[in-house]
Design an enzyme around this catalytic site. Structure first.
Site, mmCIF file in Angstrom:
data_model
loop_
_atom_site.group_PDB
_atom_site.id
_atom_site.type_symbol
_atom_site.label_atom_id
_atom_site.label_comp_id
_atom_site.label_asym_id
_atom_site.label_seq_id
_atom_site.Cartn_x
_atom_site.Cartn_y
_atom_site.Cartn_z
ATOM 1 N N ASN A 208 101.956 -24.255 -84.363
ATOM 2 C CA ASN A 208 103.039 -24.440 -84.612
ATOM 3 C C ASN A 208 104.064 -24.802 -83.520
ATOM 4 O O ASN A 208 105.109 -25.329 -83.604
ATOM 5 C CB ASN A 208 103.567 -23.101 -85.078
ATOM 6 C CG ASN A 208 103.075 -22.957 -86.555
ATOM 7 O OD1 ASN A 208 102.634 -23.886 -87.302
ATOM 8 N ND2 ASN A 208 103.051 -21.722 -87.087
ATOM 9 N N HIS B 165 104.445 -11.223 -92.978
ATOM 10 C CA HIS B 165 104.833 -11.078 -91.766
ATOM 11 C C HIS B 165 105.603 -9.950 -91.469
ATOM 12 O O HIS B 165 105.308 -8.820 -90.480
ATOM 13 C CB HIS B 165 105.434 -12.286 -91.062
ATOM 14 C CG HIS B 165 104.616 -13.464 -90.948
ATOM 15 N ND1 HIS B 165 103.741 -13.418 -89.667
ATOM 16 C CD2 HIS B 165 104.606 -14.742 -91.493
ATOM 17 C CE1 HIS B 165 103.111 -14.643 -89.686
ATOM 18 N NE2 HIS B 165 103.767 -15.298 -90.586
ATOM 19 N N ASP C 211 104.567 -15.670 -97.619
ATOM 20 C CA ASP C 211 104.200 -15.388 -96.209
ATOM 21 C C ASP C 211 105.416 -14.638 -95.544
ATOM 22 O O ASP C 211 104.876 -13.858 -94.612
ATOM 23 C CB ASP C 211 104.377 -16.885 -95.720
ATOM 24 C CG ASP C 211 103.858 -16.940 -94.312
ATOM 25 O OD1 ASP C 211 102.782 -16.778 -93.899
ATOM 26 O OD2 ASP C 211 104.697 -17.262 -93.249
ATOM 27 N N THR D 55 100.787 -22.234 -90.290
ATOM 28 C CA THR D 55 101.311 -23.086 -91.288
ATOM 29 C C THR D 55 101.442 -24.485 -91.243
ATOM 30 O O THR D 55 100.886 -25.263 -92.160
ATOM 31 C CB THR D 55 102.878 -22.574 -91.412
ATOM 32 O OG1 THR D 55 102.718 -21.208 -91.873
ATOM 33 C CG2 THR D 55 103.552 -23.233 -92.527
ATOM 34 N N ASP E 251 102.660 -20.354 -99.459
ATOM 35 C CA ASP E 251 102.306 -19.920 -98.110
ATOM 36 C C ASP E 251 102.135 -18.524 -97.886
ATOM 37 O O ASP E 251 102.481 -17.779 -98.300
ATOM 38 C CB ASP E 251 103.776 -20.262 -97.204
ATOM 39 C CG ASP E 251 103.507 -20.514 -95.789
ATOM 40 O OD1 ASP E 251 102.724 -19.831 -95.163
ATOM 41 O OD2 ASP E 251 104.192 -21.356 -95.183
ATOM 42 N N TYR F 195 114.136 -28.818 -95.344
ATOM 43 C CA TYR F 195 113.775 -27.619 -95.589
ATOM 44 C C TYR F 195 115.094 -26.756 -95.469
ATOM 45 O O TYR F 195 115.926 -26.776 -94.636
ATOM 46 C CB TYR F 195 112.662 -27.196 -94.725
ATOM 47 C CG TYR F 195 112.372 -25.515 -95.065
ATOM 48 C CD1 TYR F 195 111.614 -25.435 -96.123
ATOM 49 C CD2 TYR F 195 112.656 -24.457 -94.225
ATOM 50 C CE1 TYR F 195 111.329 -24.215 -96.583
ATOM 51 C CE2 TYR F 195 112.369 -23.401 -94.416
ATOM 52 C CZ TYR F 195 111.754 -23.111 -95.724
ATOM 53 O OH TYR F 195 111.440 -21.651 -96.125
ATOM 54 N N HIS G 215 98.769 -14.385 -88.814
ATOM 55 C CA HIS G 215 97.651 -15.241 -88.979
ATOM 56 C C HIS G 215 97.608 -16.306 -87.934
ATOM 57 O O HIS G 215 98.508 -16.048 -87.126
ATOM 58 C CB HIS G 215 97.941 -15.911 -90.319
ATOM 59 C CG HIS G 215 99.221 -16.518 -90.364
ATOM 60 N ND1 HIS G 215 99.291 -18.030 -90.021
ATOM 61 C CD2 HIS G 215 100.513 -16.188 -90.782
ATOM 62 C CE1 HIS G 215 100.613 -18.215 -90.152
ATOM 63 N NE2 HIS G 215 101.441 -17.037 -90.670
ATOM 64 N N ASP H 98 97.872 -22.023 -97.431
ATOM 65 C CA ASP H 98 97.516 -22.453 -96.087
ATOM 66 C C ASP H 98 96.717 -21.626 -95.414
ATOM 67 O O ASP H 98 95.925 -22.066 -94.520
ATOM 68 C CB ASP H 98 98.872 -23.088 -95.418
ATOM 69 C CG ASP H 98 99.786 -21.905 -95.241
ATOM 70 O OD1 ASP H 98 99.775 -20.769 -96.096
ATOM 71 O OD2 ASP H 98 100.785 -21.987 -94.540
ATOM 72 N N HIS H 99 96.829 -20.471 -95.709
ATOM 73 C CA HIS H 99 96.099 -19.320 -94.704
ATOM 74 C C HIS H 99 96.275 -18.100 -95.452
ATOM 75 O O HIS H 99 96.940 -18.045 -96.484
ATOM 76 C CB HIS H 99 96.671 -19.259 -93.249
ATOM 77 C CG HIS H 99 98.107 -19.021 -93.126
ATOM 78 N ND1 HIS H 99 98.700 -17.900 -93.522
ATOM 79 C CD2 HIS H 99 99.277 -20.069 -92.989
ATOM 80 C CE1 HIS H 99 100.015 -17.998 -93.375
ATOM 81 N NE2 HIS H 99 100.091 -19.367 -92.970
#
Length: 416
Positions: free
Chosen positions: A94, A198, A194, A73, A37, A158, A353, A241-242
């Site tokens: 999201n 951030h 990720d 995401t 991620d 998760y 993102h 993903d990005h």
């Protein structure tokens, strides 16, 4: 007697015809889809990741992989899994509002994340299970829900506290199962890069450290596959993903100061997209107010005005009005900005993102390693919706309807 032998011949021929595997089934191989991620394409050159680079050099690497808009995401993981653009698979952001349910989906609401009503289309693990291929998903967005009434054979809810190496060890344990229980399709998900991007921005020491940690986990995976004699027989797809772009704290637009929020029935706030659902008769007043008041670093769109290249119009879940900032800028409410600055200070740089998917910093990675790929080759940039058809080809299963180009697979898949 002749008629008896004729019937017998037809019966044997029929049995052979029905028992013979199809060409795609004959070529079916195992697949491990690995998502890192927030791993921006430009990280490949900027940061050290020896295991990832080893896999890229021994397989296929893309110049880049373009995420779908919005570059978030959940929308992009599900585009990878289904081959559909977000407007077609339903995970349009999201945070999502559906008028039919009169409910809001948020990543922080497990009761919605695990509810199959939100997840449209058919993710590859559902396609596989429906066709008799065993699957195991480890922390892949969407895999916690029963979609079309189907779950992966093995899956994990998760838990961000599970270490990178423990995630790898769990997947290796699945590969140690008896053949009749062993997944042919597996997924693995890493969130550390990720998270660091951030919190500290893409140019930070912390991102470098997170990449090193994930790469170390990949080295454990590679060693485990080598010990089992699987490294060159299982296909690895390593994707993100990005990307990530740095955002100075002062680059904020306090959007709630620029329009009358009371004219909206609902506003879904994220820093990179604000979705406005106007009350009856209030769409045009809000739109005109924002057209006049917004600074040049953001644009307000009616749904019908959204760029066609975003493939982001044909869903009732997309708001009638959207405000989208330029990369490196955030949209916030005034009180949220004040809370944010107390935590970070004005001079801090963080990352974000979700912006236009043409933005260079938003581009993702693709590496393919294994028998399906010619070693040491590079392919041009492509859109992530193409991956679903590729995964189905590798697994020897028939894909569900999707937005990918079936012919693209031929440019990357190495027939054996």
């Amino acid at each position: 007697m002749r008629s008896f032998f004729l019937v017998l011949f037809c019966l044997i021929f029929s049995l052979e015809l029905h028992s013979a595997p199809s060409k795609s089934q004959q070529q079916a191989q195992s697949l491990l889809l690995i998502s890192i991620d927030g791993f921006a394409q430009h990280y490949m050159q900027r940061y050290k990741a020896p295991t990832l680079n080893r896999l890229a050099q021994g397989g296929v690497a893309a110049v880049s992989m373009q995420p779908a808009f919005p570059t978030k995401t959940f929308p992009n993981h599900y585009s990878i899994a289904t081959g559909l653009y977000p407007a077609n698979h339903g995970i349009v952001e999201n945070n999502i509002y559906d008028a039919d349910f009169d409910a809001v989906f948020r990543m922080s609401k497990p009761e919605e994340v695990t509810n199959g009503r939100w997840w449209l289309g058919e993710p590859v693990w559902v396609t596989a299970e429906k066709q008799g291929v065993k699957t195991g998903t480890y922390f892949f967005p969407g895999s916690e829900a029963a979609i079309k009434g189907v779950r992966p054979g093995l899956w994990q809810a998760y838990d961000g506290s599970v270490s990178n190496v423990d995630r790898v060890k769990s997947v290796l344990a699945w590969l140690d199962l008896p053949v009749e229980k062993r997944p042919q399709l597996l997924t693995l998900y890493f969130s550390a890069v990720d998270d660091a991007g951030h919190a500290y921005g893409p140019d930070s020491v912390q991102v470098a450290e997170a990449i090193a940690q994930v790469d170390q986990a990949l080295s454990v995976l590679v060693a485990g596959l080598e010990q089992r004699g699987l490294l060159n027989s299982i296909n690895l797809l390593l994707v993100s993903d990005h990307g990530m772009v740095k955002v100075p704290q002062q680059q904020v637009i306090t959007l709630d100061q620029l329009f009358d929020e009371k004219k909206a029935a609902l506003v879904l706030w994220t820093p990179e997209i604000v979705s406005i659902f106007p009350k009856a008769g209030e769409l045009e007043p809000i739109y005109q107010q924002l057209k006049t008041s917004l600074p040049s670093q953001a644009t307000v769109y009616k749904k019908s005005e959204l760029p066609e290249r975003w493939h982001y119009q044909n869903s009732k879940r997309i708001a009638p009005l959207l405000v989208v900032p330029e990369p490196g800028w955030r949209l916030m409410q005034k009180h949220k900005q004040q809370e944010w600055l107390k935590k970070t200070g004005l001079n801090a740089v963080t990352g974000s993102h979700g912006y236009d998917n043409n933005t260079p910093a938003m581009q993702a990675i693709f590496v393919g390693h294994g028998p399906a790929f010619a070693p040491g080759s590079q392919i041009p940039a492509f859109a992530n919706v193409e991956l679903y058809n590729l995964m189905c080809r590798i697994l020897g299963i028939e894909p569900a309807p999707n937005d990918g180009n079936p012919d693209w697979v031929n440019s990357v898949y190495q027939a054996n």
